[in-house]
Design an enzyme around this catalytic site. Structure first.
Site, PDB file in Angstrom:
ATOM      1  N   HIS A 128      19.047   8.079  16.557  1.00 23.33           N
ATOM      2  CA  HIS A 128      17.500   8.412  16.173  1.00 23.33           C
ATOM      3  C   HIS A 128      17.299   7.765  14.837  1.00 23.33           C
ATOM      4  O   HIS A 128      16.260   7.500  14.351  1.00 23.33           O
ATOM      5  CB  HIS A 128      17.301   9.563  15.971  1.00 23.33           C
ATOM      6  N   GLU A 183      13.685  10.867  15.594  1.00 20.48           N
ATOM      7  CA  GLU A 183      13.420   9.555  15.631  1.00 20.48           C
ATOM      8  C   GLU A 183      12.032   9.107  14.939  1.00 20.48           C
ATOM      9  O   GLU A 183      12.041   8.441  14.139  1.00 20.48           O
ATOM     10  CB  GLU A 183      13.402   9.148  16.946  1.00 20.48           C
TER      11      GLU A 183
END
Ligand code: F3S
Length: 282
Positions: free
Chosen positions: A75, A127
């Site tokens: 991420h 993310e």
């Protein structure tokens, strides 16, 4: 149960970015003290295996010592976090997926070109947080088309997506933004693996009576697959492991479809397939 046919989606399970992260984490385990900033993947079963191999999950690195290994998961993290970890003298193993890296760079570019960056994705997802670190102070996160009505936007908007977004949500939001901006620049940063898995899940859901989606409950791309199958109007069940399958779900079904998120290990998916194909359910 014996007449039941089981189908696996054409594309299912580990994607390139997750495979690379898992392999590198196992390779790094044993080299020293190895920590991962947040669970390496959104799959508790695989995170347990990593812990047994010596990769420990930490929520922050304040208690780590210089020379310790710190894994950055697929991420990614905001650049400020990376800089802090470097300053601390940690050995950084940066496993940010290249597709996430592309979304981060696109956000940075848009910001430098003077656009207000709009990240289409889930606000709290790591993310999205990592992309925001590159997107400037006035960046906004939009989760749904309804958000567009209540948020404040500037005239020049630059858009990127969380890599696991569904194309339909992305395009619906982009269309709405188009109607209220004077200038709109869009980077479609949805990952190819995500789209392939969603397309394959949609096709399969259209052909079977029931869908089972295998993957971590905290995995964004897995829950997205659940919605994709539900949109096809099929009863869809989200499971993490084979033991969660309930016989009543499959009652009367002659065709059962299975798919799995990009962070679902092969051994978990194989366990589900074996349980279904051997008629061991219930
Ligand atoms: Fe990367 Fe796409 Fe997987 S962004 S981590 S290859 S779902």
């Amino acid at each position: 149960m014996t007449d039941m046919e089981i189908f696996l989606a054409d594309k299912a399970g580990f994607c390139f970015g997750v495979k690379r992260a898992i392999n590198t984490a196992f390779e790094t385990a044993g080299k020293g003290k190895v920590y991962c900033l947040g669970p390496l993947i959104h799959n508790p079963q695989e995170v347990n295996r990593l812990r047994e191999a010596g990769v420990r999950t930490v929520e922050d690195f304040s208690s780590l010592s210089p020379g310790d290994y710190l894994i950055i998961r697929s991420h990614g993290v905001p650049p400020q976090v990376l800089a802090k970890a470097r300053d601390k003298g940690l050995n950084i193993i940066d496993l940010t997926c290249p597709f996430v890296g592309k979304a981060q760079r696109d956000a940075e570019l848009l910001q430098k070109e003077g656009y207000q960056v709009v990240v289409i994705g889930e606000k709290q997802h790591p993310e999205v947080q990592s992309i925001l670190g590159y997107a400037g102070d006035n960046a906004v996160v939009v989760e749904t088309a309804e958000d567009v009505e209540v948020l404040k936007f500037q005239n020049r908007l630059g858009v990127v997506a969380q890599t696991t977004q569904s194309y339909s949500n992305f395009s619906e939001i982009v269309l709405k933004l188009l109607s209220l901006s004077k200038e709109l620049k869009v980077f479609n940063t949805i990952c190819h693996s995500t789209k392939e898995r969603q397309d394959a899940a949609r096709v399969l859901a259209g052909q079977v009576d029931v869908m089972l989606v295998v993957g971590g409950r905290n995995s964004a791309n897995t829950t997205r697959l659940v919605s994709v199958c539900q949109q096809e109007g099929k009863p869809t069940y989200h499971i993490e492991v084979a033991d969660e399958i309930r016989p009543e779900w499959l009652q009367g079904a002659s065709k059962v479809g299975v798919t799995a998120g990009a962070s679902t290990p092969d051994w978990v998916l194989e366990g589900v397939m074996e349980k279904l194909t051997r008629g061991k359910v219930g």
